[in-house]
Design a protein around this motif. Structure first.
Motif, PDB file in Angstrom:
ATOM      1  N   VAL A  18     -13.298   9.232  -1.963  1.00  0.00           N
ATOM      2  CA  VAL A  18     -14.553  10.108  -2.396  1.00  0.00           C
ATOM      3  C   VAL A  18     -15.341   9.666  -3.519  1.00  0.00           C
ATOM      4  CG1 VAL A  18     -15.313  12.611  -3.038  1.00  0.00           C
ATOM      5  CG2 VAL A  18     -13.416  12.163  -1.335  1.00  0.00           C
ATOM      6  N   ALA A  19     -16.548   9.506  -3.258  1.00  0.00           N
ATOM      7  CA  ALA A  19     -17.491   8.859  -4.540  1.00  0.00           C
ATOM      8  C   ALA A  19     -17.415   9.686  -5.649  1.00  0.00           C
ATOM      9  CB  ALA A  19     -18.957   8.668  -3.926  1.00  0.00           C
ATOM     10  N   PRO A  20     -17.743   9.093  -6.839  1.00  0.00           N
ATOM     11  CA  PRO A  20     -17.945   9.740  -8.241  1.00  0.00           C
ATOM     12  C   PRO A  20     -19.512  10.347  -7.885  1.00  0.00           C
ATOM     13  CG  PRO A  20     -18.148   7.289  -8.376  1.00  0.00           C
ATOM     14  CD  PRO A  20     -17.551   7.555  -7.048  1.00  0.00           C
ATOM     15  N   GLY A 216     -24.199   6.860   3.434  1.00  0.00           N
ATOM     16  CA  GLY A 216     -24.492   7.504   4.845  1.00  0.00           C
ATOM     17  C   GLY A 216     -23.302   7.570   5.948  1.00  0.00           C
ATOM     18  N   LEU A 217     -22.135   7.646   5.372  1.00  0.00           N
ATOM     19  CA  LEU A 217     -20.803   7.963   6.196  1.00  0.00           C
ATOM     20  C   LEU A 217     -20.530   9.324   6.358  1.00  0.00           C
ATOM     21  CD1 LEU A 217     -18.727   4.887   4.952  1.00  0.00           C
ATOM     22  CD2 LEU A 217     -19.617   5.129   7.148  1.00  0.00           C
ATOM     23  N   MET A 234     -16.031   4.785   1.233  1.00  0.00           N
ATOM     24  CA  MET A 234     -16.049   5.558   0.288  1.00  0.00           C
ATOM     25  C   MET A 234     -17.192   6.678   0.832  1.00  0.00           C
ATOM     26  SD  MET A 234     -17.504   5.386  -3.626  1.00  0.00           S
ATOM     27  CE  MET A 234     -15.737   5.007  -4.493  1.00  0.00           C
ATOM     28  N   VAL A 235     -16.661   7.853   0.791  1.00  0.00           N
ATOM     29  CA  VAL A 235     -17.671   9.098   1.346  1.00  0.00           C
ATOM     30  C   VAL A 235     -18.318   9.653   0.184  1.00  0.00           C
ATOM     31  CG1 VAL A 235     -17.903  11.036   2.856  1.00  0.00           C
ATOM     32  CG2 VAL A 235     -16.557   9.087   3.710  1.00  0.00           C
ATOM     33  N   GLY A 236     -19.509  10.196   0.277  1.00  0.00           N
ATOM     34  CA  GLY A 236     -20.027  11.186  -0.836  1.00  0.00           C
ATOM     35  C   GLY A 236     -20.173  12.456  -0.559  1.00  0.00           C
ATOM     36  N   ARG A 237     -21.491  12.641  -0.313  1.00  0.00           N
ATOM     37  CA  ARG A 237     -21.994  14.161  -0.234  1.00  0.00           C
ATOM     38  C   ARG A 237     -21.536  14.823   1.023  1.00  0.00           C
ATOM     39  NH1 ARG A 237     -28.124  12.760   0.159  1.00  0.00           N
ATOM     40  NH2 ARG A 237     -27.216  10.903   0.775  1.00  0.00           N
ATOM     41  N   GLU A 238     -20.986  14.002   2.109  1.00  0.00           N
ATOM     42  CA  GLU A 238     -20.516  14.541   3.486  1.00  0.00           C
ATOM     43  C   GLU A 238     -18.963  15.276   2.884  1.00  0.00           C
ATOM     44  OE1 GLU A 238     -20.339  16.036   7.442  1.00  0.00           O
ATOM     45  OE2 GLU A 238     -22.072  15.265   6.054  1.00  0.00           O
ATOM     46  N   TYR A 240     -18.207  16.372  -0.020  1.00  0.00           N
ATOM     47  CA  TYR A 240     -18.420  17.765  -0.861  1.00  0.00           C
ATOM     48  C   TYR A 240     -18.765  18.782  -0.021  1.00  0.00           C
ATOM     49  CZ  TYR A 240     -19.784  20.482  -4.965  1.00  0.00           C
ATOM     50  OH  TYR A 240     -19.907  21.721  -5.869  1.00  0.00           O
ATOM     51  N   HIS A 241     -19.871  18.736   0.665  1.00  0.00           N
ATOM     52  CA  HIS A 241     -20.402  19.530   1.733  1.00  0.00           C
ATOM     53  C   HIS A 241     -19.529  20.103   2.845  1.00  0.00           C
ATOM     54  CE1 HIS A 241     -24.014  19.868  -0.476  1.00  0.00           C
ATOM     55  NE2 HIS A 241     -24.305  18.472  -0.150  1.00  0.00           N
ATOM     56  N   ARG A 242     -18.492  19.399   3.231  1.00  0.00           N
ATOM     57  CA  ARG A 242     -17.699  19.618   4.105  1.00  0.00           C
ATOM     58  C   ARG A 242     -16.066  18.907   3.988  1.00  0.00           C
ATOM     59  NH1 ARG A 242     -16.207  17.316   9.401  1.00  0.00           N
ATOM     60  NH2 ARG A 242     -17.643  15.507   9.143  1.00  0.00           N
ATOM     61  N   PRO A 243     -15.563  19.701   2.819  1.00  0.00           N
ATOM     62  CA  PRO A 243     -14.310  19.282   2.294  1.00  0.00           C
ATOM     63  C   PRO A 243     -13.011  18.956   3.287  1.00  0.00           C
ATOM     64  CG  PRO A 243     -15.136  20.979   1.056  1.00  0.00           C
ATOM     65  CD  PRO A 243     -16.074  21.114   2.080  1.00  0.00           C
ATOM     66  N   MET A 244     -13.177  19.723   4.494  1.00  0.00           N
ATOM     67  CA  MET A 244     -12.148  19.594   5.374  1.00  0.00           C
ATOM     68  C   MET A 244     -12.237  18.257   6.231  1.00  0.00           C
ATOM     69  SD  MET A 244     -10.068  22.019   4.787  1.00  0.00           S
ATOM     70  CE  MET A 244      -8.903  21.860   6.155  1.00  0.00           C
ATOM     71  N   LEU A 245     -13.314  17.349   5.900  1.00  0.00           N
ATOM     72  CA  LEU A 245     -13.319  16.116   6.559  1.00  0.00           C
ATOM     73  C   LEU A 245     -12.099  15.256   6.035  1.00  0.00           C
ATOM     74  CD1 LEU A 245     -15.276  13.908   7.856  1.00  0.00           C
ATOM     75  CD2 LEU A 245     -16.157  13.502   5.430  1.00  0.00           C
ATOM     76  N   LEU A 246     -11.641  15.705   4.928  1.00  0.00           N
ATOM     77  CA  LEU A 246     -10.476  14.854   4.463  1.00  0.00           C
ATOM     78  C   LEU A 246      -9.248  15.256   5.013  1.00  0.00           C
ATOM     79  CD1 LEU A 246     -12.312  14.652   1.782  1.00  0.00           C
ATOM     80  CD2 LEU A 246     -10.429  14.587   0.505  1.00  0.00           C
ATOM     81  N   ALA A 247      -9.078  16.441   5.777  1.00  0.00           N
ATOM     82  CA  ALA A 247      -8.084  16.727   6.485  1.00  0.00           C
ATOM     83  C   ALA A 247      -8.029  15.679   7.985  1.00  0.00           C
ATOM     84  CB  ALA A 247      -7.943  18.193   7.042  1.00  0.00           C
ATOM     85  N   GLU A 248      -9.238  15.685   8.439  1.00  0.00           N
ATOM     86  CA  GLU A 248      -9.567  14.702   9.370  1.00  0.00           C
ATOM     87  C   GLU A 248      -9.153  13.147   9.009  1.00  0.00           C
ATOM     88  OE1 GLU A 248     -13.698  14.860  11.147  1.00  0.00           O
ATOM     89  OE2 GLU A 248     -13.704  17.051  10.659  1.00  0.00           O
ATOM     90  N   ALA A 249      -9.594  12.926   7.715  1.00  0.00           N
ATOM     91  CA  ALA A 249      -9.008  11.559   7.218  1.00  0.00           C
ATOM     92  C   ALA A 249      -7.680  11.432   7.197  1.00  0.00           C
ATOM     93  CB  ALA A 249      -9.598  11.242   5.876  1.00  0.00           C
ATOM     94  N   GLU A 250      -6.822  12.427   6.699  1.00  0.00           N
ATOM     95  CA  GLU A 250      -5.353  12.368   6.923  1.00  0.00           C
ATOM     96  C   GLU A 250      -4.804  12.064   8.114  1.00  0.00           C
ATOM     97  OE1 GLU A 250      -2.709  12.916   4.509  1.00  0.00           O
ATOM     98  OE2 GLU A 250      -4.483  12.372   3.341  1.00  0.00           O
ATOM     99  N   ARG A 251      -5.351  12.602   9.508  1.00  0.00           N
ATOM    100  CA  ARG A 251      -4.820  11.999  10.505  1.00  0.00           C
ATOM    101  C   ARG A 251      -5.503  10.707  10.992  1.00  0.00           C
ATOM    102  NH1 ARG A 251      -6.411  17.604  11.664  1.00  0.00           N
ATOM    103  NH2 ARG A 251      -4.350  19.071  12.105  1.00  0.00           N
ATOM    104  N   GLY A 252      -6.749  10.697  10.800  1.00  0.00           N
ATOM    105  CA  GLY A 252      -7.381   9.530  11.517  1.00  0.00           C
ATOM    106  C   GLY A 252      -7.312   8.219  10.727  1.00  0.00           C
TER     107      GLY A 252
END
Length: 338
Positions: A18-20, A216-217, A234-238, A240-252
């Protein structure tokens, strides 16, 4: 919270991060993101060398041990100052020191750091070399593909070669130019076109150096597609606005089961942390603001955001508000906001 597991040795340490982001990726946000994903690499907001050398160093470098792996991003250009600041970060326990060569704001330019350093690759190389001499942890660089009228096809490979030769352990490339004249920092995040192809070619051109794509990812599918060609994404604003994206990253990306089932579980998991931080003097609103995106797309999300965004600022508000806010949302898998 116990120390989270590290990224599998089979993956690059920069497989997914996740980006600074200024005003966003503070220690409270990073703690939330770590609860959601044990493996994602996290980055601090940029901290300037001047602030670290002359300011409240302990406050600026403070982080929870649960945040590992976590990188400190530094802004500066003077090699000796960069070395001093990097040493402070390493001593504080950060897993990586990252040099900001991508931020386009006027304030950053006036301090001779950020994206304007794309014009001074030799100075950046000297800074990287000084940082490498000062610390044992990885030293990385986050840059743009170029600035203003520079030709990225020429500028970027020269820039990367110089920082590689100086000892950089990885280069994170925001795949847009930065226009330092004529565009605001906000416009610089959207207006210049993305050039993923150029970044991919850098991965091929520098096979011994981890090249990470930023910009843009918004989906794990896109991250997986680009991650197959590079050392990571590295993912930025997405994020932050959708933190559960990181749960998807755990699986995917990491092939692991996320520790939290949904946004409600994340809200409730934050309660002990909120209680502890509030007892130490942190305002509830300062922490709760990072949780607003947990209910995105769910029925009740607007009420949830209002409770955590407005009611959290009221006198007497405490951690019980988190559970109350979680209760106004329909978290069932099939539920979607109208």
């Amino acid at each position: 919270m116990s120390q989270p597991s590290r990224i599998s040795p089979a993956l690059s340490p920069w497989a997914f991060s996740v980006a600074p982001m200024m005003d966003w990726t503070d220690r409270h946000d990073r703690y939330l993101l770590r609860l959601i994903s044990p493996h994602t690499r996290l980055y601090t907001e940029m901290v300037t060398t001047g602030a670290l050398i002359h300011g409240p160093r302990d406050d600026l470098l403070r982080f929870d041990t649960a945040e590992h792996p976590v990188a400190l991003q530094i802004g500066g250009s003077e090699p000796d100052d960069l070395a001093r600041a990097a040493a402070m970060g390493a001593e504080a326990g950060y897993d990586e020191i990252n040099l900001n060569c991508g931020c386009p704001s006027d304030r950053v330019q006036s301090g001779r750091f950020g994206a304007c350093l794309m014009r001074e690759p030799e100075l950046v190389a000297r800074g990287v070399a000084a940082m490498k001499r000062a610390v044992a942890v990885p030293v990385t660089v986050k840059c743009r593909i170029g600035v203003d009228d520079q030709d990225p096809e020429t500028v970027l490979p020269d820039f990367i070669a110089r920082v590689r030769d100086a000892g950089a352990d990885a280069v994170i490339v925001h795949a847009r130019k930065a226009w330092l004249q004529g565009l605001s920092p906000k416009e610089n995040r959207d207006v210049p076109p993305l050039d993923y192809g150029l970044v991919r070619r850098m991965g091929e051109r520098f096979p011994g150096l981890p090249i990470v794509l930023n910009g843009g990812l918004t989906t794990i599918e896109a991250c997986l597609e680009e991650g197959r060609r590079l050392a990571g994404v590295m993912v930025g604003r997405e994020a932050y606005h959708r933190p559960m994206l990181l749960a998807e990253a755990e699986r995917g990306i990491f092939g692991a089961e996320p520790p939290l089932a949904d946004g409600r579980a994340a809200v409730l998991a934050m309660i002990p942390y909120v209680e502890r931080e509030m007892a130490a003097g942190a305002p509830l609103s300062r922490i709760a603001r990072h949780m607003l995106g947990l209910a995105n797309g769910r029925p009740g999300a607007r009420r949830f955001r209002r409770m955590l965004g407005e009611e959290a600022r009221r006198p007497g508000a405490d951690a019980r508000l988190l559970e109350a806010a979680a209760d106004v949302v329909d978290w069932t898998p099939a539920a979607r906001a109208a």
